[in-house]
Every structure is written in structure tokens, then in C-alpha cells.
Design a protein around this motif. Sequence first.
Motif, mmCIF file in Angstrom:
data_model
loop_
_atom_site.group_PDB
_atom_site.id
_atom_site.type_symbol
_atom_site.label_atom_id
_atom_site.label_comp_id
_atom_site.label_asym_id
_atom_site.label_seq_id
_atom_site.Cartn_x
_atom_site.Cartn_y
_atom_site.Cartn_z
ATOM 1 N N LEU A 141 -0.828 -1.741 0.895
ATOM 2 C CA LEU A 141 -0.262 -1.780 -0.459
ATOM 3 C C LEU A 141 -1.133 -2.575 -1.421
ATOM 4 C CD1 LEU A 141 3.505 -2.396 0.417
ATOM 5 C CD2 LEU A 141 2.285 -0.228 0.198
ATOM 6 N N SER A 142 -2.289 -3.029 -0.966
ATOM 7 C CA SER A 142 -3.138 -3.876 -1.810
ATOM 8 C C SER A 142 -3.666 -3.126 -3.033
ATOM 9 C CB SER A 142 -4.304 -4.446 -1.002
ATOM 10 O OG SER A 142 -5.011 -3.417 -0.352
ATOM 11 N N ASP A 166 0.479 -7.457 -1.301
ATOM 12 C CA ASP A 166 1.632 -8.231 -1.755
ATOM 13 C C ASP A 166 2.871 -7.353 -1.853
ATOM 14 O OD1 ASP A 166 -0.135 -10.340 -1.972
ATOM 15 O OD2 ASP A 166 -0.479 -10.030 -4.119
ATOM 16 N N THR A 167 4.024 -7.984 -1.670
ATOM 17 C CA THR A 167 5.296 -7.281 -1.830
ATOM 18 C C THR A 167 6.135 -8.016 -2.868
ATOM 19 O OG1 THR A 167 6.344 -8.550 -0.067
ATOM 20 C CG2 THR A 167 5.270 -6.497 0.576
ATOM 21 N N GLY A 168 7.212 -7.362 -3.276
ATOM 22 C CA GLY A 168 8.078 -7.945 -4.300
ATOM 23 C C GLY A 168 9.218 -8.748 -3.701
ATOM 24 N N ASP A 169 10.355 -8.726 -4.383
ATOM 25 C CA ASP A 169 11.530 -9.486 -3.965
ATOM 26 C C ASP A 169 12.240 -8.808 -2.786
ATOM 27 O OD1 ASP A 169 11.090 -11.276 -6.033
ATOM 28 O OD2 ASP A 169 12.370 -10.181 -7.435
ATOM 29 N N PHE A 170 13.017 -9.619 -2.072
ATOM 30 C CA PHE A 170 13.896 -9.141 -0.986
ATOM 31 C C PHE A 170 13.133 -8.438 0.140
ATOM 32 C CE2 PHE A 170 16.384 -9.028 -4.944
ATOM 33 C CZ PHE A 170 17.388 -9.927 -4.619
ATOM 34 N N THR A 171 11.885 -8.801 0.357
ATOM 35 C CA THR A 171 11.127 -8.201 1.458
ATOM 36 C C THR A 171 11.761 -8.596 2.788
ATOM 37 O OG1 THR A 171 9.078 -8.285 0.184
ATOM 38 C CG2 THR A 171 8.865 -8.087 2.569
ATOM 39 N N GLY A 172 12.000 -7.605 3.622
ATOM 40 C CA GLY A 172 12.503 -7.868 4.967
ATOM 41 C C GLY A 172 13.937 -8.324 5.056
ATOM 42 N N GLY A 184 -0.392 -10.991 2.885
ATOM 43 C CA GLY A 184 -0.400 -11.117 1.434
ATOM 44 C C GLY A 184 0.752 -12.015 1.038
ATOM 45 N N ASN A 185 1.190 -11.885 -0.187
ATOM 46 C CA ASN A 185 2.275 -12.716 -0.695
ATOM 47 C C ASN A 185 3.557 -11.911 -0.799
ATOM 48 O OD1 ASN A 185 0.571 -15.004 -1.157
ATOM 49 N ND2 ASN A 185 -0.247 -13.946 -2.942
ATOM 50 N N ALA A 186 4.678 -12.584 -0.553
ATOM 51 C CA ALA A 186 5.995 -11.989 -0.754
ATOM 52 C C ALA A 186 6.738 -12.860 -1.754
ATOM 53 C CB ALA A 186 6.743 -11.914 0.559
#
Length: 199
Positions: A141-142, A166-172, A184-186
Motif C-alpha cells: 500500500l506504499s 501506512d494504514t489509516g484509523d481502526f487498523t486490525g 509502516g505507520n498505523a
Amino acid sequence: MKPTVSPKKKFFIPSNKVYWTAKNPFEEFKAFIGSTPELPLDQIVQCTEAIMDRIRWGYEKLLEEEAKELVWMVQYNTIIKAYEVAEKYVKEVDYTAEDIEDFCFALENTQKIPYLIPGPAGVYISALCNYAKEEEIVLKLSELKTEINLIGFRLPRGKRLMIEGDTGDFTGIGLEGGELVIEGNAKNWTGQACGGERF
């Protein structure tokens, strides 16, 4: 003494003799219409496009049915309802982990998908991952400019989802025993209410 000249022989052709004319031995094949064989690569491309069309269609149906609520007041019951709609369309398609990655790339790079909404896209991608045949799925997703929310929702036991980028909010959130790896960053509320592993 005069040389003897043999009299010229007259050739006689019997009247019942059948005359044969030469024929082209390939004349019979003029009416034969051959078909151009399809190359396996052509068939693979057509099959891949058909699968991608079905995946896109399911995402569009999710947007039509649930995006009004999901765009959004993020409430757990709203997410569950949207996920159930996504499940319905995902189960009808025979796809691979590679098709999921192609769909993620297509979200921002094709005119065939009308728009990318981070929440519904994440719910739909999660359903695709959860129902994929493969136990391990890698999503790159980079290259996406938009950070997608809710990736990894309800990831079941026995599945490993690796996200590069990186992913957005509520990952996992709501993990159901699966393994989620993010290179990456979540953002906010990552891994809430889950029963799995996160790295």
C-alpha cells in the motif's frame, strides 16, 4: 535399292476411353474455414480482467448500499453491517491474493473505480483477505496516497496479513486470531477489540 520407310503408324483412340483432367488436390479445402487459436496468455488476461470487474462491481455495490452510513459515523455495528454486505459479494468471486493487490492499486489508478472512500475500501479489502484461499497475503500500500481505514478487520485465525506501507484509523480492529504485520505507520485506534497478533 530404295531404303524402306516404315509407314507412319496411326494412333487410334478407342471411343470408350475416359479422359482425365488434372485437378488441384487442394481444391476441396477451399471451403474449410480454420479458426485462429487463442493464445493461453490472451485467455489469462481475459480471465484476470473478468475477475477484477467482479471485484470492482462488489465494491461499487458496497458503496451504493452502505457508504451513506459508513462515511460516516464509525460505530461498530455500522462496520459489521457493511462487512456483511462486502462478504456477500466477495464470496461470489474466485480470486487470488494477487487480485486483491491489483484491486488496491486500482483504487487510485484507474477510472473504472469511481472513488476511493477509506472506510468502505478497508472493509471490502478486509473481506477479500479473509476469504482468500491463501493463508498469507501481502498488500503493498506504499504507493497509495490515501491511507485506508479498517484494514485487517475480522482477520481470522490461520491468516497472516502483511501490509507494506501506512494504514489509516481502526487498523486490525476485531481481529479473530489472525496475524497482522504492518511495515509502516498505523493511525488511531489500531488493534482495538481484537484477539490476534499485531506487529
